[in-house]
Design a protein around this motif. Structure first.
Motif, PDB file in Angstrom:
ATOM      1  N   LEU A  36       0.592  -1.270  -0.137  1.00  0.00           N
ATOM      2  CA  LEU A  36       0.099  -0.101  -0.008  1.00  0.00           C
ATOM      3  C   LEU A  36       0.652   1.292  -0.050  1.00  0.00           C
ATOM      4  O   LEU A  36       0.732   2.007  -0.872  1.00  0.00           O
ATOM      5  CB  LEU A  36      -1.086  -0.036   1.253  1.00  0.00           C
ATOM      6  N   PRO A  37       1.802   1.468   1.001  1.00  0.00           N
ATOM      7  CA  PRO A  37       2.697   2.529   0.829  1.00  0.00           C
ATOM      8  C   PRO A  37       3.439   2.755  -0.289  1.00  0.00           C
ATOM      9  O   PRO A  37       3.546   3.726  -1.059  1.00  0.00           O
ATOM     10  CB  PRO A  37       3.682   2.330   1.990  1.00  0.00           C
ATOM     11  N   LEU A  38       3.905   1.544  -1.192  1.00  0.00           N
ATOM     12  CA  LEU A  38       4.703   1.731  -2.354  1.00  0.00           C
ATOM     13  C   LEU A  38       3.702   2.338  -3.424  1.00  0.00           C
ATOM     14  O   LEU A  38       3.949   3.040  -4.181  1.00  0.00           O
ATOM     15  CB  LEU A  38       5.069   0.501  -2.622  1.00  0.00           C
ATOM     16  N   ALA A  39       2.307   1.805  -3.449  1.00  0.00           N
ATOM     17  CA  ALA A  39       1.482   2.277  -4.512  1.00  0.00           C
ATOM     18  C   ALA A  39       1.169   3.679  -4.060  1.00  0.00           C
ATOM     19  O   ALA A  39       0.868   4.235  -5.056  1.00  0.00           O
ATOM     20  CB  ALA A  39       0.236   1.203  -4.321  1.00  0.00           C
ATOM     21  N   ALA A  40       0.930   4.069  -2.915  1.00  0.00           N
ATOM     22  CA  ALA A  40       0.602   5.244  -2.852  1.00  0.00           C
ATOM     23  C   ALA A  40       1.593   6.548  -2.966  1.00  0.00           C
ATOM     24  O   ALA A  40       1.215   7.541  -3.809  1.00  0.00           O
ATOM     25  CB  ALA A  40       0.743   5.675  -1.078  1.00  0.00           C
ATOM     26  N   VAL A  41       2.972   6.014  -3.071  1.00  0.00           N
ATOM     27  CA  VAL A  41       4.018   6.945  -3.629  1.00  0.00           C
ATOM     28  C   VAL A  41       3.842   7.276  -5.169  1.00  0.00           C
ATOM     29  O   VAL A  41       3.750   8.428  -5.576  1.00  0.00           O
ATOM     30  CB  VAL A  41       5.513   6.210  -3.479  1.00  0.00           C
ATOM     31  N   SER A  43       1.055   6.405  -7.065  1.00  0.00           N
ATOM     32  CA  SER A  43      -0.188   7.204  -7.479  1.00  0.00           C
ATOM     33  C   SER A  43       0.041   8.385  -7.207  1.00  0.00           C
ATOM     34  O   SER A  43      -0.716   9.644  -7.863  1.00  0.00           O
ATOM     35  CB  SER A  43      -1.477   6.440  -6.583  1.00  0.00           C
ATOM     36  N   GLN A  44       0.390   9.044  -5.978  1.00  0.00           N
ATOM     37  CA  GLN A  44       0.234  10.442  -5.521  1.00  0.00           C
ATOM     38  C   GLN A  44       1.372  11.252  -6.572  1.00  0.00           C
ATOM     39  O   GLN A  44       1.170  12.497  -6.781  1.00  0.00           O
ATOM     40  CB  GLN A  44       0.953  10.463  -4.206  1.00  0.00           C
ATOM     41  N   ALA A 251       6.898  16.575  -4.330  1.00  0.00           N
ATOM     42  CA  ALA A 251       7.622  15.478  -3.292  1.00  0.00           C
ATOM     43  C   ALA A 251       7.404  14.018  -3.558  1.00  0.00           C
ATOM     44  O   ALA A 251       8.528  13.294  -3.241  1.00  0.00           O
ATOM     45  CB  ALA A 251       6.701  15.798  -1.859  1.00  0.00           C
ATOM     46  N   PHE A 252       6.170  13.535  -4.009  1.00  0.00           N
ATOM     47  CA  PHE A 252       6.036  12.412  -4.369  1.00  0.00           C
ATOM     48  C   PHE A 252       6.952  11.971  -5.573  1.00  0.00           C
ATOM     49  O   PHE A 252       7.109  10.658  -5.918  1.00  0.00           O
ATOM     50  CB  PHE A 252       4.278  11.839  -4.476  1.00  0.00           C
ATOM     51  N   ALA A 255      10.192  11.480  -4.491  1.00  0.00           N
ATOM     52  CA  ALA A 255      10.040  10.065  -3.784  1.00  0.00           C
ATOM     53  C   ALA A 255      10.010   9.013  -4.495  1.00  0.00           C
ATOM     54  O   ALA A 255      10.491   7.895  -4.258  1.00  0.00           O
ATOM     55  CB  ALA A 255       8.983  10.134  -2.756  1.00  0.00           C
ATOM     56  N   LEU A 258      13.130   7.657  -5.499  1.00  0.00           N
ATOM     57  CA  LEU A 258      13.748   6.881  -4.379  1.00  0.00           C
ATOM     58  C   LEU A 258      13.151   5.508  -4.216  1.00  0.00           C
ATOM     59  O   LEU A 258      13.990   4.486  -3.810  1.00  0.00           O
ATOM     60  CB  LEU A 258      13.850   7.575  -3.009  1.00  0.00           C
TER      61      LEU A 258
END
Lengths: 285, 291
Positions: A36-41, A43-44, A251-252, A255, A258
């Motif tokens: 989920l965090p990876l997907a969030a990066v 998608s954002q 920012a994303f 990110a 990274l």
């Protein structure tokens, strides 16, 4: 042994229902906490379209941050590589007193908060630190400048290579090297022609982990960098600045670069483990 | 590099006075000397210097700073959240390790590689990603908001960040032990009439426990000091969701070097005490199990 030859179940083990439930639970947990965090990066980063994403990445400050991050890694990783090889040669190939203490001290940076890793250098070299006034009089700036960022990165990535090499070299023993020396090889020849080929994958593995941490370090670097845009900002710090300015897409975007690095590291690591495993097996034979 | 000493043949070890065991391998002096020099330069002198600086401040001010309510609360949050996160990871990390070692299913290799993501992903990236998910307008945060509670900007958010950070520590320390367990012990337990759960809790768990405790200790130590992944999701509200590392940074930004140093030294001391305690606990479990 299973009593019933037609039974597919091994003698011990969970029933199929428990099995499926445990696998499901593990996958669900990992999906929630890792995927989920990876997907969030990503998608954002793409929330406002590809144009905004690219604009965030090609901003001069972002490019400067990429440059500094690469530069810091190029200095810090080789330093810790040399140290790692020296430490593992001394620890794995020789028996001496106080070895376990030395091992514990090498691991020390792992149990120190990254913030403290930065703070120790501020206390030494900062303007109000012990050597601060002397450094100022001689026109040398370490804190809030690139040397401080490098020092803090070296501190937090200190144990990585040594930690990978020590157990590997211990397992390989000293017979090969002793044979080389007896046959007349010099110490350097022995290292280069006998030890190095045996440890190269472990070495690469350690460098990989060391590099990932060096490029991604945040806390320690944040304390010593002073967050000067376009000057002492590494990529992780740039992410923070953009985020705090509510410039979320940029920012994303940085990110996501990274995150990509992290994914490449993981893939390379998995590939190495695959290689590495049969190498260790070969060494054991 | 390390073994630059040219020997040109068999050379008996000169250093045999009890410190170094006799060997024919060259290069100990160079390698050991460089290791010690670099260790002192990068780690020991800077850390020792910090402890000295804080010792120079004096006990009265030491206690005045560390016992201030805001600081005490930050310690409570940092250690408390790290502890809860380590316990959550102990349960789920054990399940993940078990599934990865014992079962074969499609995608197992990818999942195995993904477990290390928290090691590889920069903490600030993890921090903003978790905040995006758990903030009131995020994917999960919106559900929480509808249910009437908040995740981000509360201690719950800090725990979630620390669960993320600590997971690989548990999985990677338990995995090798699970792999090395003898199947015969389980078979013996089963043939003696133990249920699967009894076999797990009475036979397997005691064998895994030392490794599990090590994993918990590592995850806990990392969680206590964690900064990057926490500060975004924590919201950093004083006396609610403020962690110790953030307090240190805040003091530094106000040029309160003494305050920052003392809080840092106190945290360092506390973490070492806890690690020491866990180390003893581990030895005790191991010796009990060995009997």
């Amino acid at each position: 042994m299973p009593a019933d030859p037609h039974s597919r179940r091994p003698a011990v083990g969970e029933g199929p229902l428990t099995r499926v439930a445990l696998i499901g639970l593990a996958i669900l947990f990992l999906a929630a906490f890792l995927a989920l965090p990876l997907a969030a990066v990503f998608s954002q980063a793409l929330a406002k379209g590809v144009g905004a994403f690219i604009k965030g990445l090609t901003d001069p400050d972002a490019l400067q941050a990429v440059k500094l991050t690469l530069m810091v890694a190029v200095i810090a990783v080789p330093l810790n590589l040399v140290f790692g090889v020296a430490a593992s040669w001394a620890i794995a190939k020789f028996q001496f007193r106080g070895k376990s203490l030395l091992l514990a001290l090498i691991d020390l940076p792992f149990s120190v908060s990254p913030v403290i890793s930065g703070l120790v250098y501020v206390l030494l070299f900062g303007l109000h630190g012990t050597f601060g006034p002397w450094l100022r009089d001689h026109g040398v700036q370490i804190i809030f400048a690139v040397p401080g960022v490098v020092l803090a990165t070296v501190f937090v990535t200190f144990p990585f290579v040594a930690r990978e090499l020590i157990p590997l070299m211990q397992e390989q023993g000293v017979e090969d090297e002793e044979a080389a020396i007896v046959l007349g090889a010099s110490g350097w020849q022995t290292f280069r022609l006998v030890t190095l080929p045996n440890i190269r994958w472990g070495l690469l593995y350690g460098v990989l982990l060391c590099n990932a941490r060096a490029m991604g370090e945040f806390g320690a670097v944040s304390v010593v960098s002073g967050h000067i845009r376009g000057k002492t900002n590494t990529m992780p710090l740039h992410v923070e600045i953009l985020y705090n300015e509510y410039n979320f897409v940029a920012a994303f975007a940085v990110a996501s670069l990274l995150a990509l690095l992290a994914l490449v590291t993981l893939a390379a690591k998995a590939a190495l483990e695959w290689r590495f495993a049969d190498q260790i097996a070969a060494a054991k034979r | 590099m390390t073994a630059a000493v040219s020997t040109g043949g068999v050379k008996p070890a000169k250093r045999g006075r009890g410190f170094l065991a006799p060997t024919i391998l060259p290069g100990f002096g160079t390698a050991f000397g460089f290791t010690l020099f670099y260790l002192c330069l990068i780690v020991l002198i800077p850390l020792g210097h910090m402890v000295l600086v804080s010792a120079g401040v004096g006990w009265t001010r030491f206690w005045a700073i560390t016992l201030a309510p805001r600081v005490l609360h930050a310690f409570y949050i940092s250690f408390g959240c790290a502890f809860v996160a380590a316990l959550v990871n102990a349960v789920f990390g054990l399940i993940v390790a078990w599934v990865l070692v014992r079962y074969r299913f499609p995608g197992r290799r990818i999942i195995d590689a993904m477990v290390d993501l928290p090691f590889a992903l920069p903490t600030s990236v993890a921090g903003i990603a978790l905040t995006a998910i758990y903030a009131p307008n995020g994917w999960v945060g919106a559900f929480a908001k509808a249910a009437g509670f908040k995740i981000a900007f509360t201690p719950l958010g800090i725990i979630i960040a620390l669960v993320f950070v600590g997971l690989p520590f548990i999985v990677r320390t338990v995995e090798p032990v699970l792999q090395d367990l003898d199947a015969e012990v389980e078979e013996a337990a089963a043939s003696l009439g133990a249920t699967r759960w009894q076999t797990f809790s009475k036979v397997l768990l005691p064998a895994i426990l030392p490794a599990l405790l090590t994993g918990i200790a590592l995850a806990f130590a990392r969680g206590v000091g964690e900064y990057g992944s926490v500060i975004f999701i924590a919201g950093n509200i004083p006396a609610v969701s403020e962690i110790v590392p953030l307090l240190i940074v805040a003091r530094l930004e106000q040029y309160d070097y003494a305050g920052a140093t003392i809080i840092a030294t106190a945290m360092l001391g506390l973490s070492f005490l806890l690690l020491l305690a866990i180390n003893f606990l581990q030895r005790w479990t191991r010796s009990r199990h060995a009997r």
